[in-house]
Design a protein around this motif. Sequence first.
Motif, PDB file in Angstrom:
ATOM      1  N   TRP B 202       0.816  -1.190  -0.041  1.00  0.00           N
ATOM      2  CA  TRP B 202       0.019   0.070   0.041  1.00  0.00           C
ATOM      3  C   TRP B 202       0.842   1.150   0.095  1.00  0.00           C
ATOM      4  O   TRP B 202       0.577   2.186  -0.742  1.00  0.00           O
ATOM      5  N   GLN B 203       2.054   1.065   0.822  1.00  0.00           N
ATOM      6  CA  GLN B 203       2.736   2.238   0.699  1.00  0.00           C
ATOM      7  C   GLN B 203       3.530   2.618  -0.683  1.00  0.00           C
ATOM      8  O   GLN B 203       3.575   3.773  -0.900  1.00  0.00           O
ATOM      9  N   GLY B 204       3.832   1.532  -1.227  1.00  0.00           N
ATOM     10  CA  GLY B 204       4.358   1.533  -2.610  1.00  0.00           C
ATOM     11  C   GLY B 204       3.382   2.314  -3.592  1.00  0.00           C
ATOM     12  O   GLY B 204       3.744   3.022  -4.237  1.00  0.00           O
ATOM     13  N   ALA B 205       2.115   1.811  -3.450  1.00  0.00           N
ATOM     14  CA  ALA B 205       0.858   2.294  -4.416  1.00  0.00           C
ATOM     15  C   ALA B 205       0.856   3.972  -3.988  1.00  0.00           C
ATOM     16  O   ALA B 205       0.683   4.613  -5.086  1.00  0.00           O
ATOM     17  N   LEU B 206       0.756   4.270  -2.645  1.00  0.00           N
ATOM     18  CA  LEU B 206       0.730   5.642  -2.461  1.00  0.00           C
ATOM     19  C   LEU B 206       1.929   6.544  -2.910  1.00  0.00           C
ATOM     20  O   LEU B 206       1.794   7.299  -3.596  1.00  0.00           O
ATOM     21  N   LEU B 207       3.089   5.877  -2.852  1.00  0.00           N
ATOM     22  CA  LEU B 207       4.399   6.469  -3.472  1.00  0.00           C
ATOM     23  C   LEU B 207       4.240   6.680  -4.775  1.00  0.00           C
ATOM     24  O   LEU B 207       4.637   7.858  -5.343  1.00  0.00           O
TER      25      LEU B 207
END
Lengths: 63, 228, 247
Positions: B202-207
């Motif tokens: 999810w953090q990767g998606a946000l980034l």
Amino acid sequence: MYFEDLNTLITMGGHGLYVWTAYGLGLLVMVWNVLVPLRHRRRVAADVGRRMRRERAQQEAAE
Amino acid sequence: MTLRGLVRGLGCILRRDLRLAFRNRGDLMNPLVFFFLVASLFPLGVGPSPDVLRIIGGGVVWVSALLANMLALDSLFRSDYEDGALEQLMLSPLPLSLVAVTKVLAHWLVTGLPITLVAPVIAIMFGLPAEALPAIVATLLLGTPMLSLVGAIGAGLTVGLRKGGILLSLLTLPLYIPVLILGTGAIDAAANGFPWSAHLMWQGALLALGITFAPLAIGASLRVSVSG
Amino acid sequence: MNWTFFHRMASPKWFYDFSGRLLPWVGMLALGCVVIGLTWGLLFTPPDYLQGNSYRIIFLHVPAASLALTIYSGLAVTAAIGFIWKIKLADMAVSCLAPIGASFCALALITGAIWGKPTWGTWWVWDARLTSVLILQFLYFGLIALREAFDSRETAARACAILAMVGLVNLPIIKFSVEWWNTLHQGATIRVAGESSMAMEMLIPLLTSIAGFYLFTLFVFLLRIRAEILNREQNTAWVRGLLGANF
């Protein structure tokens, strides 16, 4: 009406203070939302009126 | 403009910003010292009980990183704005959004990355289990660039204002919340022996979302601040 | 499609005249719905079998919370339109909507806390919904503070538009992450009783109250934007003619 008399309406089975405080605050927010634009409008009108009077006075002085 | 010219131009900006940062050692060290200082305030505030510290450790690391990042952001565009370099950059044929993202990258390399690397030290001081350490480094590695990107929008909007500091925090901190939640969630999961790859994805998606859209917003905010 | 309508709508003078004709109707309708919805909810509905009479706060809390979110979305969309097509009236709308939305957001937070005390036993729980309303309140404060920080009205308009658009993109992300955070941390998962199935006799006054509050918001928004139009256009002939008649 659900409540039998004024007393039960005010106390609301022990929850009266919470309910009436919430409704009081709600009323406060609504009144504030109406008063602020009315005051703003009055201030703008006064500003414009003052400036127009001054301009008229300057014009008359020039004549 | 050719691709080679673009890469060379952006490389120049990156090198210049890094050189400026290393010439001024104070600016380089201050966010790190601040990060340590904030984190060490928590045990003094809540008491030295190891059980409590272990629970709050992940959150403390992230909140400290958040604050250190935010305070460092104020200087991201300020000196360039004040000496006119920002206007020169805007006049150059390089797209402003890419220039902005390069500056953010340089800024992250001297603030976000060092914080990520020293964060395990604080985690150990708070008694977090060894399983949590990879999660801390990984989430900070993905999370701090996102913080810098989002914060740069606020920095761009407030760069022309004299008292931008506190306003900047008011604008950017609410937008940091998703990153904070995902980061601490992953650390908590890792500390309790649960899988934490979902948080990381999810953090990767946000980034990915941030890298795509934030540069446009940073560019627009700089244009507003410079041209008025 | 007749585009002249949109261009006319974006003219402050036309909007001022048009909203003036609309204003009394919206005001009366809003007053009627709010008074009916709230008195019905306060006096004529039976108490909730779990929460007793404290649930009557719902007739105030739900419209306020719903408006807080709707106003922010509307404000951000208006800001985007104003930013892209450079419409002065859109920025006036944004500057007028922010304080109204902030006031309803604060009302939702405070009534939520007052409701929580008799229902949950504490003034505040870090429940997903209350927490996201709290964050929304911060977004409103940021928007208002940013506008006040600029001296030039045009710069403020464009800066606020960018911030509002960024906020709109973030709003669903914040909402989902807060909900997720809340399910992760067990212990604070208290659900508002009666949210799934609500009796008709409670639902109808609630819907009336929601409609009333939306109309009320439209009413105070028109009041605000009319004052703001006069303020920003005070050097034009039509405003001087309008206000000068009194002097």
